[in-house]
Design an enzyme around this catalytic site. Structure first.
Site, mmCIF file in Angstrom:
data_model
loop_
_atom_site.group_PDB
_atom_site.id
_atom_site.type_symbol
_atom_site.label_atom_id
_atom_site.label_comp_id
_atom_site.label_asym_id
_atom_site.label_seq_id
_atom_site.Cartn_x
_atom_site.Cartn_y
_atom_site.Cartn_z
ATOM 1 N N SER A 150 0.889 -1.091 -0.212
ATOM 2 C CA SER A 150 0.065 0.140 0.488
ATOM 3 C C SER A 150 0.813 1.195 -0.261
ATOM 4 O O SER A 150 1.339 1.516 -0.934
ATOM 5 C CB SER A 150 -0.869 -0.358 1.017
ATOM 6 O OG SER A 150 -1.979 0.978 1.449
ATOM 7 N N ASP A 226 -10.052 -5.215 -2.922
ATOM 8 C CA ASP A 226 -9.305 -4.979 -1.933
ATOM 9 C C ASP A 226 -10.363 -3.950 -1.734
ATOM 10 O O ASP A 226 -10.633 -2.902 -2.981
ATOM 11 C CB ASP A 226 -7.773 -4.461 -3.033
ATOM 12 C CG ASP A 226 -6.594 -3.560 -2.267
ATOM 13 O OD1 ASP A 226 -7.694 -2.715 -1.376
ATOM 14 O OD2 ASP A 226 -5.805 -3.148 -1.756
ATOM 15 N N HIS A 259 -7.490 -6.068 0.971
ATOM 16 C CA HIS A 259 -5.728 -4.833 1.184
ATOM 17 C C HIS A 259 -5.223 -5.437 1.787
ATOM 18 O O HIS A 259 -4.470 -5.081 2.870
ATOM 19 C CB HIS A 259 -6.883 -3.681 1.621
ATOM 20 C CG HIS A 259 -5.591 -2.645 1.534
ATOM 21 N ND1 HIS A 259 -5.267 -2.344 0.433
ATOM 22 C CD2 HIS A 259 -4.700 -1.803 2.327
ATOM 23 C CE1 HIS A 259 -3.912 -1.226 0.017
ATOM 24 N NE2 HIS A 259 -3.604 -1.298 1.737
HETATM 25 N N1 LIG Z 1 -8.713 1.279 7.231
HETATM 26 C C1 LIG Z 1 -7.767 1.354 8.060
HETATM 27 C C2 LIG Z 1 -7.019 1.968 6.992
HETATM 28 C C3 LIG Z 1 -5.161 1.711 7.270
HETATM 29 C C4 LIG Z 1 -5.322 0.243 6.614
HETATM 30 O O1 LIG Z 1 -6.188 0.149 5.508
HETATM 31 N N2 LIG Z 1 -4.337 -0.132 6.661
HETATM 32 C C5 LIG Z 1 -3.225 -1.202 6.003
HETATM 33 C C6 LIG Z 1 -1.823 -0.038 4.911
HETATM 34 S S1 LIG Z 1 -2.784 0.524 4.006
HETATM 35 C C7 LIG Z 1 -2.387 -1.768 7.201
HETATM 36 O O2 LIG Z 1 -1.583 -2.363 6.823
HETATM 37 N N3 LIG Z 1 -2.903 -1.897 8.475
HETATM 38 C C8 LIG Z 1 -3.057 -2.769 9.813
HETATM 39 C C9 LIG Z 1 -2.627 -4.000 9.310
HETATM 40 O O3 LIG Z 1 -3.588 -4.708 8.631
HETATM 41 O O4 LIG Z 1 -2.605 -5.519 10.146
HETATM 42 C C10 LIG Z 1 -7.819 2.054 9.318
HETATM 43 O O5 LIG Z 1 -8.679 3.067 8.882
HETATM 44 O O6 LIG Z 1 -6.735 1.822 9.886
#
Ligand SMILES: N[C@@H](CCC(=O)N[C@@H](CS)C(=O)NCC(=O)O)C(=O)O
Length: 286
Positions: A150, A226, A259
Site C-alpha cells: 500500500s 481490495d 487489502h
Molecule cells: N481502515 C484502516 C486503513 C489503514 C489500513 O488499511 N492500513 C493497512 C495498510 S494501508 C494496514 O496494513 N493496516 C495494518 C494491518 O492490517 O495490520 C484504518 O482506518 O486504520
C-alpha cells in the site's frame, strides 16, 4: 551510531529482533525489526542479502513481522528481512489526528513544508541511513531488494525507480501507484511537499516509470476485492505508463483477495522467490 536491542526471538533457526536507534536523518529515536537467518551450512564470511519491507498506513515494524509469515522461507533461502517503521515518531514529532497523515503515514518522502520538514525524511532514511546502519551491524551484504504494501508499496516502487543501482529487484502488494492523482496521495504530498505539484512527481511511480533508464525486475500483486483499489491504488495508471515506455512489469490480479495481511501472507512466498532469483544470483548463501 549505536543500536540497542529491544527484543530477540528465535524463529526457523534464525533471529527475529527489534532494535532502537537514534536516527540522524529523522532527528528522533526509531525502531526497526530485522530477521537474520542462521543457515547451518553458511561459510563464516558469507553475508545474507536483504529484502527491505515498507509497510502501509497505520503500521509499525510489527505488522509485517507478526502477520506475513515470511520468516520460514527467508530462513530457507538465506535472505535477511529488514522492516522499518512507517514514519518518525515521538511527542516532539508533528502529527495529525487522521490516520493517513503524520505519525504512521510518512509516505516515504522528504518533507519540505512546516510543520513536517524537521523529522519527516523517510525517503533518505530508507535509501541511505538504514542500509548503512544494517550493513555495519549485521552479517548482511550490500545486495538489496525492496518490497512493501500500500503506502509502503508506493515507497518501494519510488525508491527502486529512483535508485535502481541500489536494488536487484522490486515488488509491491496493493501499492498506491499514482499518488499525485488519488485522495491519500494528494493529501499527504500536499501537506509534506506543498501546493506546487511539480515536486510531487518525484514520488509517483506512474511518472517515474517513464523516466527510468534502468529496468529492474518488478512484480506487483493486487487483490480484486481490495476496498482501496479504485479510489486510491490505480494500478492501471502504472500499467499504462509502463506499457507506453516499454518498462516490463509483472502485474498480477488475484480474485477475491482484499487489502489485508491475509492477502500478503497468501503471496509472500511468490515475492520472496521472485527476489531470491536476483538477490542470490552469483552470490548464493547456501
Ligand atoms: N481502515 C484502516 C486503513 C489503514 C489500513 O488499511 N492500513 C493497512 C495498510 S494501508 C494496514 O496494513 N493496516 C495494518 C494491518 O492490517 O495490520 C484504518 O482506518 O486504520
Amino acid at each position: 551510531m549505536p543500536i540497542e536491542l529491544v527484543s530477540s526471538t528465535k524463529s526457523f533457526d534464525g533471529l527475529q529482533q527489534q532494535y532502537r536507534h537514534q536516527s540522524a536523518v529523522l532527528d528522533c529515536p526509531m525502531h526497526f525489526s530485522i530477521f537474520v537467518p542462521q543457515k547451518a551450512d553458511r561459510e563464516e564470511k558469507q553475508r545474507y542479502p536483504v529484502l527491505y519491507w515498507l509497510s502501509g498506513l497505520t503500521c509499525t515494524d510489527a505488522n509485517f513481522s507478526q502477520k506475513a509469515g515470511a520468516q520460514r522461507l527467508a530462513a530457507a533461502l538465506g535472505i535477511a528481512l529488514v522492516i522499518p517503521d512507517t514514519s518518525p515518531r515521538g511527542d516532539d514529532v508533528a502529527d495529525d489526528p487522521a490516520y493517513d497523515l503524520g505519525q504512521g503515514a510518512g509516505f516515504y518522502v522528504n518533507a519540505t513544508q512546516q510543520p513536517w520538514k524537521q523529522h519527516y525524511r523517510m525517503y533518505d532514511y530508507i535509501v541511505k541511513e538504514l542500509p548503512q546502519l544494517v550493513e555495519a551491524n549485521f552479517s548482511v551484504s550490500q545486495r538489496r531488494a525492496i518490497s512493501g504494501h500500500s503506502m509502503g508499496g508506493h515507497g518501494a516502487l519510488v525508491i527502486a525507480l529512483r535508485n535502481p543501482e541500489r536494488y536487484t529487484s522490486v515488488s509491491a502488494f496493493s501499492p498506491i501507484c499514482n499518488p499525485i492523482a488519488c485522495p491519500w496521495g494528494e493529501k499527504a504530498l500536499g501537506a509534506y511537499l506543498g501546493a506546487d505539484t511539480t515536486g510531487w512527481e518525484e514520488y509517483d511511480a506512474s511518472v517515474l516509470v517513464g523516466r527510468a533508464e534502468t529496468h529492474l525486475p518488478l512484480l506487483i500483486s493486487q487483490g480484486d476485492k481490495d476496498e482501496f483499489l479504485e479510489d486510491q491504488l490505480r494500478p492501471e495508471a502504472l500499467q499504462l505508463a509502463a506499457e507506453a515506455c516499454g518498462y516490463p512489469i509483472r502485474l498480477e490480479h488475484h480474485a477475491g483477495y482484499d487489502h489485508s495481511y491475509y492477502f500478503i501472507a497468501s503471496f509472500i512466498e511468490e515475492h520472496l522467490r521472485f527476489h531470491a532469483d536476483f538477490l542470490l544470483k552469483n552470490n548464493p548463501v547456501a
